[in-house]
Motif scaffolding. Structure first.
Motif, short mmCIF file in Angstrom:
data_model
loop_
_atom_site.label_atom_id
_atom_site.label_comp_id
_atom_site.label_asym_id
_atom_site.label_seq_id
_atom_site.Cartn_x
_atom_site.Cartn_y
_atom_site.Cartn_z
N PHE A 1 13.05 -35.51 -15.79
CA PHE A 1 13.99 -34.46 -16.16
C PHE A 1 15.43 -34.95 -16.19
O PHE A 1 15.90 -35.64 -15.29
CB PHE A 1 13.89 -33.30 -15.16
N LEU A 48 11.01 -33.06 -10.35
CA LEU A 48 11.82 -33.27 -11.55
C LEU A 48 11.83 -34.73 -11.96
O LEU A 48 11.77 -35.05 -13.15
CB LEU A 48 13.25 -32.76 -11.32
N VAL A 91 10.08 -26.04 -15.22
CA VAL A 91 10.76 -26.94 -16.15
C VAL A 91 9.70 -27.71 -16.92
O VAL A 91 8.76 -28.23 -16.32
CB VAL A 91 11.68 -27.94 -15.41
N ASN A 143 21.29 -21.89 -14.22
CA ASN A 143 21.89 -23.12 -14.71
C ASN A 143 23.39 -23.12 -14.41
O ASN A 143 24.08 -22.12 -14.64
CB ASN A 143 21.65 -23.20 -16.22
N ILE A 178 13.55 -24.53 -19.55
CA ILE A 178 13.77 -24.09 -18.19
C ILE A 178 13.55 -22.59 -18.15
O ILE A 178 14.14 -21.84 -18.94
CB ILE A 178 15.21 -24.38 -17.71
#
Length: 339
Positions: A148, A143, A241, A30, A251
């Protein structure tokens, strides 16, 4: 066709996997921990020491080996420090070029450039490719499919697995085991092996939307807009995710340490919907999420470690079932890249 059992425990196969899979790109972590100048994340992938740093406001990655005597420039983990080896203080600049070598005879220095790796940040997610280039849109389709949006992280942990990395992938992308392994965790929430699930595939990536059997559960009544559905995306090769009930995001990613050892790093984050709630509600749901995630990962850990023991003596490859469609897609992708 399924993966040969030997691929789960032979070290020479892991070496091939690095060359043909991980060197082409993986999720490094991240970007929230790399926001300040000098922030770094030092880790290993298939035994290779790599460091990702904030340099001039952008993530950049290098081989984390000092040109002097091969010490790790940045120690394992995260932190903030100058780009300088802690052994003899050889220091490197933004491009990985040797900038300063105290007391050194310059004529004795031949190599002055660290190996750099392609690095991109996408929606707060940092991807690294030791060899070649990265698509700036890595993982975007999957995603997007689960809606997301990276929120405020509120908890993170690491978990060592005595299992090959492929076991972690296989376990996460199939729901066949849920009613057995997670009988006391997932099942009471309304998610089981027989829950209606819809899969989507995006090249090497995939995602699933699993409907909750208890749509009239307490979360739905307490917070308008929340559901009990479970959305999950797998970004090849090492990122997972998920979003639960529209409230809590999860995550997790792994870094293979050896053929039979895999380090899993995970974190939980608030979705915009949860962040809009009152503090007491947010804190309650966050603590519930932490306890639930620890329980689920602990349950998975047992079967994954046991699978590692069994695979060494397996008399044939996996016998995949129709319910394991995402797993079959993973095997096809893996075999194609390894061929």
């Amino acid at each position: 066709m399924s993966i040969d059992p030997r691929a789960y425990w032979q070290e020479d196969v892991l070496e091939q996997e690095y060359q043909r899979i991980f060197s082409r790109g993986f999720y490094a972590g991240n970007a929230n921990g790399l926001r300040a100048e000098g922030d770094y994340s030092s880790y290993q992938v298939c035994g290779r020491p790599i460091v990702t740093r904030n340099i001039d406001g952008k993530p950049r990655s290098f081989e984390n080996i000092c040109l002097h005597r091969a010490n790790l420039i940045d120690p394992p983990g995260r932190g903030n420090r100058p780009f300088r080896c802690a052994y003899h203080a050889w220091q490197y600049d933004a491009d990985g070029t040797l900038e300063r070598a105290p007391l050194a005879n310059q004529e004795c220095i031949g190599r002055r450039q660290l190996q750099s790796y392609a690095t991109v940040e996408n929606r707060g997610m940092v991807f690294v490719a030791p060899e070649g280039e990265l698509d700036p849109g890595t993982g975007v389709a999957a995603l997007d499919a689960i809606g997301f949006e990276l929120g405020e992280s509120f908890h993170s942990e690491t978990l060592e697995h005595g299992a090959n990395w492929k076991f972690l992938v296989e376990n996460v992308i199939e729901a066949y085991h849920v009613s057995i392994v997670h009988e006391s965790s997932f099942v009471p929430t309304g998610i089981s092996s027989t829950s209606r699930s819809t899969n989507q595939f995006f090249g090497r990536d995939s995602c699933a939307h699993t409907a909750n059997k208890n749509q009239d559960g307490s979360k739905g009544r307490l917070i308008p807009g929340a559901t009990g559905d479970y959305l999950h995306a797998y970004i090849f090769p090492n990122l997972f995710v998920s979003i639960t009930g529209g409230l809590v995001g999860f995550i997790s990613h792994f870094k293979p340490q050896s053929a039979g050892q895999t380090l899993l790093e995970w974190e939980l984050f608030e979705t915009p919907l949860l962040m809009a709630q009152k503090t007491a509600v947010r804190n309650y749901i966050k603590q519930q999420a932490i306890d639930f995630t620890r329980k689920v990962l602990g349950e998975d850990l047992v079967v994954l470690n046991n699978s590692q023991i069994g695979i060494r003596h397996a008399r044939g490859p996996h016998q995949l079932q129709e319910i394991e469609g995402r797993l079959a897609h993973f095997h096809e992708t893996y075999l194609r890249m390894m061929s």
